[in-house]
Write an enzyme that holds these catalytic residues in place. Structure first.
Site, PDB file in Angstrom:
ATOM      1  N   GLU A   1      -8.771  -9.320  -4.561  1.00 46.00           N
ATOM      2  CA  GLU A   1      -8.132 -10.549  -4.105  1.00 46.00           C
ATOM      3  C   GLU A   1      -8.928 -11.779  -4.502  1.00 46.00           C
ATOM      4  OE1 GLU A   1      -6.928 -10.192  -0.009  1.00 46.00           O
ATOM      5  OE2 GLU A   1      -5.693  -8.449  -0.460  1.00 46.00           O
TER       6      GLU A   1
ATOM      7  N   LYS B   1       4.087  -8.521   5.640  1.00 43.97           N
ATOM      8  CA  LYS B   1       4.122  -8.309   4.193  1.00 43.97           C
ATOM      9  C   LYS B   1       5.524  -7.841   3.848  1.00 43.97           C
ATOM     10  CE  LYS B   1      -0.648  -6.572   3.598  1.00 43.97           C
ATOM     11  NZ  LYS B   1      -1.427  -5.310   3.753  1.00 43.97           N
TER      12      LYS B   1
HETATM   13  P1  PGA Z   1      -3.411  -4.368   0.241  1.00 41.95           P
HETATM   14  O1  PGA Z   1      -4.474  -5.166   1.093  1.00 41.95           O
HETATM   15  O2  PGA Z   1      -2.460  -5.347  -0.338  1.00 41.95           O
HETATM   16  O3  PGA Z   1      -4.253  -3.654  -0.776  1.00 41.95           O
HETATM   17  O4  PGA Z   1      -2.733  -3.413   1.185  1.00 41.95           O
HETATM   18  C1  PGA Z   1      -4.158  -6.217   1.939  1.00 41.95           C
HETATM   19  C2  PGA Z   1      -4.510  -5.899   3.371  1.00 41.95           C
HETATM   20  O5  PGA Z   1      -4.934  -4.781   3.694  1.00 41.95           O
HETATM   21  O6  PGA Z   1      -4.337  -6.753   4.228  1.00 41.95           O
HETATM   22 ZN    ZN Z   2      -5.029  -5.314   5.968  1.00 35.28          ZN
END
Ligand code: PGA
Ligand code: ZN
Length: 433
Positions: free
Chosen positions: A222, A355
């Site tokens: 990230e 998400k």
């Molecule tokens: P991921 O990580 O997109 O790899 O799932 C983001 C998170 O865990 O918040």
């Molecule tokens: Zn997370």
């Protein structure tokens, strides 16, 4: 109405170089919207299933040609002629066509691509910024069943950024078990100011890590740093020092947040911490550690402090820390309204990570955000580790007046596209005020 006239899909690449699905929706008027689906590395078991080709000769099996094919041949044709402003009816249709709870048949990546591109096309057709259109969908959902908690959340609002600084876990090659160490610029309410602080902090951290001998500091998924630090307290320590180096005040200006992502080191009922020499911790011992860390450092938020199915542990964690720390369920809830309801019933966590691709349609995401808001759970709209230039989440967070947004580091264009989109939205909001 401006009916959907054409749907186009293609395979493009995300920030890890993995293929992902891009969808364009064109209306009869010529108005058009497009969206690109993100992907996670540390996915939860309860997430909707993205469809990957599994053909090891291409992209190590991670191609999405089958998902693209499903948009072209099944999902796209099914929405032709539909009114793109009818988001919930369209999402319902997409879900029915798939027919599985996990969206595994046609692929959650195919379904979400269409769902989001429809919203973008509707906004374009109505000549509205996306967040204004999404805000109207949000208000429409709230109005279906008025609730006392809704007063005061009806205006679009900029979220507080929760910004990645140091990564471990599945996001970086270092030795930390916890996945992300982040900063919350709570000392300012001005987004442009918050962003400047975050960049200043990130640079101060970079210099500090160099001074400490962490050369080639390794950029994590990230965009944060991935240094080899001795333990989790050391990560919070260096971050606190970096805040001071940046001329800011720890706690007063900038608070800290952790994404433990504990699901990913939970084995047979215990938490296996390699950063602490293969220690096996019970849920209670994990809670003790998190309690101690959040007292020693200005930690205001802890995400996935325990594993996705450790409900009893989560209840205990919430009883012990919930009154003073934000406890965010990511893998725990997987943006799934049914799982969030279970959490509300059990009083597990007090915030939810949002998400879109964990559930696979815009409508179900809005439904989850409505449930969370009404139960007093804070909402943190989040990017994934595999991202693109798509900025839908910035508009979503503003439209629903989400409390926070988690985009990643203030580096790399797939992250900055979203931070920058918020700057533009801030300007639009100011002009409208
Ligand atoms: P991921 O990580 O997109 O790899 O799932 C983001 C998170 O865990 O918040
Ligand atoms: Zn997370």
């Amino acid at each position: 109405m401006d009916p959907i006239a054409r749907v186009i899909a293609r395979e493009v690449l995300d920030s890890r170089g993995d293929p992902t699905v891009e969808v364009e929706v064109h209306c009869a008027s010529g108005a058009c919207g497009s969206a690109i689906v993100p992907a996670g590395a540390s996915t939860g078991r309860a997430e909707a299933r993205e469809l990957r080709d599994g053909d090891s000769a291409r992209y190590g099996g991670r191609g999405v040609r089958r998902a693209v094919h499903h948009v072209r041949e099944v999902l796209g044709p099914a929405v032709l002629g539909c009114d793109p402003t009818e988001q919930s009816a369209i999402d319902q249709r997409l879900r029915e066509l798939d027919g599985t709870p996990s969206k595994e048949r046609l692929g959650a990546n195919a379904i979400l691509g269409v769902s989001l591109a429809v919203a973008h096309a509707a906004a374009a057709s109505r000549r509205l910024p996306l967040f204004v259109h999404l805000h109207q969908l949000w208000c429409g959902l709230l109005a279906r069943q008025p609730h006392p908690a809704d007063a005061g959340v009806l205006a679009p609002r900029l979220p507080l950024p929760m910004t990645n600084m140091i990564s471990g876990g599945l996001h970086a090659g270092g030795n930390l078990d916890f996945q992300d160490f982040m900063a919350l610029p709570t000392g300012s309410t001005d987004y442009a100011q918050q962003l400047e602080w975050l960049v200043r902090l990130s640079r101060a951290l970079s210099r500090l890590l160099s001074d400490m001998g962490h050369e080639g500091r390794l950029v994590a998924d990230e965009g944060g740093f991935g240094p080899r630090l001795p333990n989790h307290a050391a990560a919070l320590e260096v971050l606190t020092r970096a805040i001071e180096r940046a001329g800011l005040r720890p706690a007063a200006d900038v608070q800290l947040a952790i994404d433990v992502a504990a699901t990913h080191f939970y084995r047979d009922g215990t938490y296996v911490l390699t950063a602490e020499g293969q220690t096996h911790a019970t849920a209670e011992q994990m809670i003790d550690r998190l309690d101690a860390l959040s007292r020693a450092f200005p930690v205001a938020s802890i995400e996935d402090g325990l594993a996705e199915d450790d409900w009893l542990g989560w209840q205990q964690l919430t009883r012990r820390l919930g009154h003073r720390v934000q406890l965010v369920g990511d893998d725990l809830f997987a943006t799934n309204p049914a799982r969030l309801l279970e959490g509300i019933r059990r009083q597990a966590a007090n915030a939810v990570l949002v998400k879109l691709n964990q559930i696979g349609t815009l409508s179900e995401t809005l439904e989850l955000m409505c449930l969370a808001h009404r139960a007093g759970y804070r909402r943190v709209v989040s990017a994934r580790s595999g991202e693109t230039e798509d900025t839908t989440i910035a508009d979503l967070a503003v439209a629903t007046a989400a409390e926070q947004i988690k985009i990643g580091a203030v580096q790399r264009s797939e992250r900055l596209a979203k931070y920058n989109r918020l700057l533009r939205i801030a300007e639009l909001l100011e002009a409208a005020a």
